[in-house]
Design a protein around this motif. Structure first.
Motif, PDB file in Angstrom:
ATOM      1  N   LEU A   1       0.811  -1.217   0.000  1.00 15.87           N
ATOM      2  CA  LEU A   1       0.000   0.000   0.000  1.00 15.87           C
ATOM      3  C   LEU A   1       0.847   1.271   0.000  1.00 15.87           C
ATOM      4  CD1 LEU A   1      -2.785   1.297   0.034  1.00 15.87           C
ATOM      5  CD2 LEU A   1      -2.774   1.081   2.538  1.00 15.87           C
ATOM      6  N   PRO A   2       1.847   1.424   0.910  1.00 19.10           N
ATOM      7  CA  PRO A   2       2.652   2.652   0.844  1.00 19.10           C
ATOM      8  C   PRO A   2       3.416   2.794  -0.462  1.00 19.10           C
ATOM      9  CG  PRO A   2       3.606   1.074   2.396  1.00 19.10           C
ATOM     10  CD  PRO A   2       2.241   0.572   2.046  1.00 19.10           C
ATOM     11  N   HIS A   3       3.812   1.661  -1.070  1.00 15.96           N
ATOM     12  CA  HIS A   3       4.490   1.708  -2.364  1.00 15.96           C
ATOM     13  C   HIS A   3       3.583   2.350  -3.406  1.00 15.96           C
ATOM     14  CE1 HIS A   3       6.727  -0.748  -5.713  1.00 15.96           C
ATOM     15  NE2 HIS A   3       6.608   0.523  -5.999  1.00 15.96           N
ATOM     16  N   VAL A   4       2.352   1.891  -3.497  1.00 10.94           N
ATOM     17  CA  VAL A   4       1.430   2.398  -4.515  1.00 10.94           C
ATOM     18  C   VAL A   4       1.057   3.860  -4.253  1.00 10.94           C
ATOM     19  CG1 VAL A   4      -0.923   2.161  -5.415  1.00 10.94           C
ATOM     20  CG2 VAL A   4       0.524   0.134  -5.140  1.00 10.94           C
ATOM     21  N   LEU A   5       0.899   4.234  -2.984  1.00 12.93           N
ATOM     22  CA  LEU A   5       0.486   5.596  -2.653  1.00 12.93           C
ATOM     23  C   LEU A   5       1.650   6.572  -2.528  1.00 12.93           C
ATOM     24  CD1 LEU A   5      -2.367   4.960  -0.058  1.00 12.93           C
ATOM     25  CD2 LEU A   5      -2.571   5.623  -2.459  1.00 12.93           C
ATOM     26  N   GLY A   6       2.882   6.076  -2.681  1.00  9.72           N
ATOM     27  CA  GLY A   6       4.040   6.948  -2.572  1.00  9.72           C
ATOM     28  C   GLY A   6       4.218   7.519  -1.181  1.00  9.72           C
ATOM     29  N   ALA A   7       3.918   6.711  -0.161  1.00 12.20           N
ATOM     30  CA  ALA A   7       4.009   7.161   1.221  1.00 12.20           C
ATOM     31  C   ALA A   7       5.298   6.669   1.862  1.00 12.20           C
ATOM     32  CB  ALA A   7       2.809   6.639   2.022  1.00 12.20           C
ATOM     33  N   GLY A   8       5.760   7.397   2.878  1.00 11.80           N
ATOM     34  CA  GLY A   8       6.830   6.890   3.713  1.00 11.80           C
ATOM     35  C   GLY A   8       6.302   5.783   4.605  1.00 11.80           C
ATOM     36  N   THR A   9       7.184   5.179   5.377  1.00 13.36           N
ATOM     37  CA  THR A   9       6.790   4.064   6.232  1.00 13.36           C
ATOM     38  C   THR A   9       7.401   4.226   7.617  1.00 13.36           C
ATOM     39  OG1 THR A   9       6.696   2.561   4.330  1.00 13.36           O
ATOM     40  CG2 THR A   9       6.784   1.552   6.506  1.00 13.36           C
ATOM     41  N   ALA A  10       6.567   4.017   8.645  1.00 16.47           N
ATOM     42  CA  ALA A  10       7.029   3.948  10.037  1.00 16.47           C
ATOM     43  C   ALA A  10       6.875   2.502  10.480  1.00 16.47           C
ATOM     44  CB  ALA A  10       6.202   4.866  10.929  1.00 16.47           C
ATOM     45  N   ALA A  11       7.968   1.918  10.973  1.00 10.44           N
ATOM     46  CA  ALA A  11       7.966   0.486  11.237  1.00 10.44           C
ATOM     47  C   ALA A  11       9.023   0.127  12.267  1.00 10.44           C
ATOM     48  CB  ALA A  11       8.254  -0.274   9.933  1.00 10.44           C
ATOM     49  N   PRO A  12       8.971  -1.110  12.775  1.00 12.26           N
ATOM     50  CA  PRO A  12      10.115  -1.591  13.555  1.00 12.26           C
ATOM     51  C   PRO A  12      11.336  -1.717  12.653  1.00 12.26           C
ATOM     52  CG  PRO A  12       8.189  -3.000  13.865  1.00 12.26           C
ATOM     53  CD  PRO A  12       7.897  -2.109  12.710  1.00 12.26           C
ATOM     54  N   ARG A  13      12.520  -1.550  13.225  1.00 13.06           N
ATOM     55  CA  ARG A  13      13.733  -1.774  12.442  1.00 13.06           C
ATOM     56  C   ARG A  13      13.979  -3.274  12.399  1.00 13.06           C
ATOM     57  NH1 ARG A  13      16.187   2.512  15.419  1.00 13.06           N
ATOM     58  NH2 ARG A  13      17.774   1.143  16.292  1.00 13.06           N
ATOM     59  N   SER A  14      13.247  -3.951  11.519  1.00 11.44           N
ATOM     60  CA  SER A  14      13.299  -5.409  11.452  1.00 11.44           C
ATOM     61  C   SER A  14      14.599  -5.913  10.871  1.00 11.44           C
ATOM     62  CB  SER A  14      12.130  -5.928  10.605  1.00 11.44           C
ATOM     63  OG  SER A  14      12.063  -5.238   9.381  1.00 11.44           O
TER      64      SER A  14
ATOM     65  N   VAL B   1      12.012   2.873  12.783  1.00  5.41           N
ATOM     66  CA  VAL B   1      12.593   3.543  11.631  1.00  5.41           C
ATOM     67  C   VAL B   1      11.468   4.237  10.867  1.00  5.41           C
ATOM     68  CG1 VAL B   1      12.440   1.506  10.114  1.00  5.41           C
ATOM     69  CG2 VAL B   1      14.090   3.316   9.588  1.00  5.41           C
ATOM     70  N   ILE B   2      11.748   5.440  10.389  1.00  2.98           N
ATOM     71  CA  ILE B   2      10.832   6.132   9.466  1.00  2.98           C
ATOM     72  C   ILE B   2      11.610   6.389   8.184  1.00  2.98           C
ATOM     73  CG2 ILE B   2       9.267   8.059   9.084  1.00  2.98           C
ATOM     74  CD1 ILE B   2       9.265   8.614  12.038  1.00  2.98           C
ATOM     75  N   THR B   3      11.083   5.923   7.091  1.00  2.33           N
ATOM     76  CA  THR B   3      11.746   6.092   5.805  1.00  2.33           C
ATOM     77  C   THR B   3      10.922   7.014   4.911  1.00  2.33           C
ATOM     78  OG1 THR B   3      10.620   4.245   4.704  1.00  2.33           O
ATOM     79  CG2 THR B   3      12.601   3.726   5.971  1.00  2.33           C
ATOM     80  N   GLY B   4      11.577   7.535   3.893  1.00  3.87           N
ATOM     81  CA  GLY B   4      10.865   8.314   2.886  1.00  3.87           C
ATOM     82  C   GLY B   4      10.112   7.403   1.933  1.00  3.87           C
ATOM     83  N   ALA B   5       9.360   8.021   1.036  1.00  2.97           N
ATOM     84  CA  ALA B   5       8.574   7.261   0.075  1.00  2.97           C
ATOM     85  C   ALA B   5       9.464   6.375  -0.786  1.00  2.97           C
ATOM     86  CB  ALA B   5       7.780   8.215  -0.823  1.00  2.97           C
ATOM     87  N   TYR B   6       8.920   5.244  -1.192  1.00  6.41           N
ATOM     88  CA  TYR B   6       9.645   4.275  -1.999  1.00  6.41           C
ATOM     89  C   TYR B   6      10.156   4.931  -3.290  1.00  6.41           C
ATOM     90  CZ  TYR B   6      10.448   0.004  -4.716  1.00  6.41           C
ATOM     91  OH  TYR B   6      11.000  -0.994  -5.485  1.00  6.41           O
ATOM     92  N   ALA B   7      11.400   4.692  -3.587  1.00  6.00           N
ATOM     93  CA  ALA B   7      12.001   5.303  -4.775  1.00  6.00           C
ATOM     94  C   ALA B   7      12.338   4.224  -5.786  1.00  6.00           C
ATOM     95  CB  ALA B   7      13.260   6.075  -4.402  1.00  6.00           C
ATOM     96  N   GLY B   8      11.373   3.724  -6.474  1.00  4.87           N
ATOM     97  CA  GLY B   8      11.651   2.645  -7.399  1.00  4.87           C
ATOM     98  C   GLY B   8      10.609   2.586  -8.494  1.00  4.87           C
TER      99      GLY B   8
END
Length: 399
Positions: A217-230, A392-399
């Motif tokens: 979902l964040p990939h398609v919407l161009g959103a950043g992601t907040a997640a555990p540092r897995s 970790v909070i990352t920027g939007a997917y760049a791909g």
């Protein structure tokens, strides 16, 4: 002192913790509430998907006291949803009621009652986002196949056979639902007669599906992601600290206190000019742009000081347990900004260096979207409690 509000950013950050398919040991609803408030404080808009909004029992407990059951928690997040600080992404413009009815037909696990879906529609409809279900479904399927192909490369014997069977199944599904993978896993295990290698391989399939589900979902919407540092983010030898302050109040990282903070105090926090500047500058960093580093440092210092005072006001005459924790907290928070000398990529970090592994403290890395492995990995096992606190909070997917 920062005396004017920053220009609002349009960037959205997807909160992966509101995700029942992830291997996350969220012990209780307060645990999730702390993460929601923490990331909402550091992001312009938090984003969750329609399935997550409906089918995550711990989130439901935070929204409606009628859903809390045995959970002892503040069920007060409705203002964050109705104000658009947390927005729900809905497939093809459907209502949550319609999504819930379709999921009930497919016997999706943890689907709520009709009354809750209607309640959520009333809270979120004005600020809802729309995503194309076919695009997210395709991203999910492609992610599952990619992650399983990565695992297949080093496999042999029953493990390879399992991955091959999972890939064959996934490629044949159109669309590929997460529940279909779960059903396939159950059927495949029933025929495996307890073979240990097969059991472990099926668990790897499940983790790959969960990770792809989180990313789609964040990939398609161009959103950043907040997640555990897995996965551990690589820290290159060329990385150097450019700015650091190690004597800030630490209450912003205290998940116990965040889990109990009244929502009206949190809403007041989101209106602070220092918070607006902090969100804007961290957003620039995540997107690979150049933030004003001195302004970022000033905003973090001012906002963390304001939060410390807010905690003290909130618990001064109520919640003796929270007040005792706050009064006994002598730890200090460190905020640092680093730069890779080779790539120029900036990063920021929040932690409590004297906490000595205290599981009540969050710590955070903010990275731009170019950082390798920031978007997760296939081989993610069960995360322990401490790993869930490492954010970790990352920027939007760049791909």
């Amino acid at each position: 002192m920062i005396d004017q509000r920053a220009r609002s950013s349009s960037e959205k950050v997807y909160l992966s913790d509101v995700e029942i398919h992830r291997q996350s040991p969220l012990a209780n609803a307060e645990d999730l509430r702390a993460r929601v408030l923490f990331h909402a404080a550091l992001s312009d808009t938090l984003l969750i998907g329609d399935s997550q909004a409906l089918n995550t029992p711990l989130l439901r407990a935070l929204v409606s006291s009628g859903e809390a059951g045995d959970h002892t928690v503040r069920s007060d997040l409705a203002p964050l949803l109705s104000s658009g600080r947390i927005r729900v992404a809905c497939r093809d413009g459907q209502t949550l009621t319609a999504v819930r009815e379709a999921q009930r037909t497919r016997q999706v696990e943890h689907a709520p009652g009709a009354a809750y879906a209607e309640l959520m529609d009333g809270m979120t409809r004005e600020h809802a986002l729309t995503y194309r279900f076919d695009a997210v479904s395709a991203a999910f399927k492609a992610g599952v196949i990619r992650l399983l192909e990565d695992r297949r490369g080093d496999a042999d014997g029953p493990t390879l056979m399992t991955f091959e069977a999972a890939l064959e199944f996934a490629r044949a599904q159109e669309p590929l639902y997460f529940k279909a993978i779960k059903d396939w896993e159950e059927s495949f295990l029933a025929e495996a007669s307890g073979n240990t290698e097969v059991v472990l391989a099926v668990a790897a399939v499940d983790r790959a599906a969960g990770e792809s589900y989180r990313q789609a979902l964040p990939h398609v919407l161009g959103a950043g992601t907040a997640a555990p540092r897995s996965v551990e983010l690589s820290i290159a030898s060329a990385t150097r600290t450019t700015l650091e302050r190690a004597t800030l109040p630490a209450s912003l990282l205290d998940s116990f206190l965040l889990g109990r903070l009244p929502v009206d105090v949190f809403l007041e926090a989101t209106e602070q000019p220092s918070r607006g500047v902090l969100v804007e500058q961290l957003g620039l960093l995540r997107r690979g742009s150049q933030p004003d580093l001195s302004l970022l440092m000033e905003a973090m210092a001012e906002f963390s000081t304001w939060m410390q005072a807010a905690f003290e006001r909130a618990f001064r005459t109520t919640d003796a347990r929270a007040r005792a924790v706050l009064n006994g907290n002598q730890n200090l928070m460190r905020f640092g900004i680093s730069q890779d000398s080779l790539t120029g990529a900036l990063g920021a970090g929040l932690d409590v260096p004297t906490a000595d592994g205290d599981e009540d403290y969050l710590d955070l890395r903010v990275v731009d979207r170019s950082v390798p492995a920031a978007d997760g990995a296939a081989d993610i096992g069960e995360l322990d409690t401490r790993q869930m606190q490492q954010r970790v909070i990352t920027g939007a997917y760049a791909g």
